[in-house]
Design an enzyme around this catalytic site. Sequence first.
Site, mmCIF file in Angstrom:
data_model
loop_
_atom_site.group_PDB
_atom_site.id
_atom_site.type_symbol
_atom_site.label_atom_id
_atom_site.label_comp_id
_atom_site.label_asym_id
_atom_site.label_seq_id
_atom_site.Cartn_x
_atom_site.Cartn_y
_atom_site.Cartn_z
ATOM 1 C CB CYS A 128 4.324 -27.928 -9.629
ATOM 2 S SG CYS A 128 4.052 -27.399 -11.351
ATOM 3 C CG ASP A 199 4.319 -19.607 -10.830
ATOM 4 O OD1 ASP A 199 4.198 -20.650 -10.168
ATOM 5 O OD2 ASP A 199 4.637 -19.603 -12.032
HETATM 6 P P1 RI2 Z 1 10.717 -22.466 -11.820
HETATM 7 C C1 RI2 Z 1 5.587 -23.139 -12.511
HETATM 8 O O1 RI2 Z 1 4.423 -22.639 -13.135
HETATM 9 C C2 RI2 Z 1 5.283 -23.851 -11.207
HETATM 10 O O2 RI2 Z 1 4.228 -23.244 -10.479
HETATM 11 C C3 RI2 Z 1 6.613 -23.685 -10.524
HETATM 12 O O3 RI2 Z 1 6.541 -23.912 -9.134
HETATM 13 C C4 RI2 Z 1 6.955 -22.238 -10.875
HETATM 14 O O4 RI2 Z 1 6.481 -22.064 -12.214
HETATM 15 C C5 RI2 Z 1 8.395 -21.891 -10.773
HETATM 16 O O5 RI2 Z 1 9.128 -22.610 -11.726
HETATM 17 P P2 RI2 Z 1 4.011 -23.155 -14.622
HETATM 18 O O6 RI2 Z 1 4.819 -22.303 -15.587
HETATM 19 O O7 RI2 Z 1 11.023 -21.053 -12.259
HETATM 20 O O8 RI2 Z 1 4.314 -24.609 -14.705
HETATM 21 O O9 RI2 Z 1 11.262 -22.740 -10.436
HETATM 22 O O10 RI2 Z 1 2.537 -22.878 -14.708
HETATM 23 O O11 RI2 Z 1 11.132 -23.500 -12.819
#
Ligand code: RI2
Length: 307
Positions: A128, A199
């Site tokens: 991701c 998350d």
């Molecule tokens: P940072 C994101 O969720 C991904 O799952 C990623 O691993 C997590 O948030 C943490 O992101 P989404 O908002 O805070 O893309 O490390 O659904 O950037």
Amino acid sequence: MLDIVSETHDKIKSMEIRGALNIAIAAAESLAVVAAEASGNNQAVQTAINEAGEKLRLARPTAVSLPNTIDYVQYLAKQNLDQDERPYRGQLIKSIASFISEQKSTLPQISEIGARLIEDGDTVLTHCNSQTAIDIIIKAHQNGTQLKAFCTETRPRHQGYLTAGQLKEAGVDVTLTIDSAVNLSLKEHEIDKVFVGADAVLVTGDLINKIGTSQVSLAAKAQGVDFYVGAESIKFSPQSVAGQVIPIEERDRAEVTDQLPPEINIYNPSFDVTDHRNITAIITEVGVIPPQAAYTILKEKYGWELK
Ligand code: RI2
């Protein structure tokens, strides 16, 4: 309701603002505007913060950085209500600002700590688009560590494309692969370590992260590859201490495909749960902890909430 609250809610919901840490910072910033602009006495300011917080809370259900931020700002707004209006409002705005700068400072702290886990010659894999995981890899590269990175495409929204771009831009040798090639990539490309974001981290040390993370962890475990999670303490879930279950967000079928007729069911969960037994360690701003020590972070950081 102020425009900024509705705008922030909509941007989080549509994922224009995304990534668990970004979501927390955006929510706190809009609550600071509410604190500054709400008219009336302290009680009215507190009511405005509570209402705005409840609206923002609905934007996305899984990343606990959002409710943690809202709960904390609502807790701040409850303090010193009996003070004169100016000091009350001033203190509230100042406390929100220091919360925001504390959150911003966690990223460089985690990347510093996490980068030490990457050794010369390592190939790492990420899934991701986690700024926390990306910054760990970039920091190691900037430190002069010779490394290669793999990142997954991350169906259905292809957030791995962003990751590939960010790593490339930073000068990292990066290869993008499809999600279903993780197991083979670990083997064929002799991947040494996996770094993902979070998350939510539960009191058990289990991790909730982008859909597919648990499969990556299973493949890593099967092949003896270390699996690290970069997680700021804002992502630890105090609700899980009380046994509350975090809902897994399901998103629109159109994210998966608009090619199929509506009578074909689509299941599009955005996150999954990785068992703590598949996690080597969690990298937080206060150090590297085994997943089983999640409660220590929760007790230290959320004493105000757990009381
Ligand atoms: P940072 C994101 O969720 C991904 O799952 C990623 O691993 C997590 O948030 C943490 O992101 P989404 O908002 O805070 O893309 O490390 O659904 O950037």
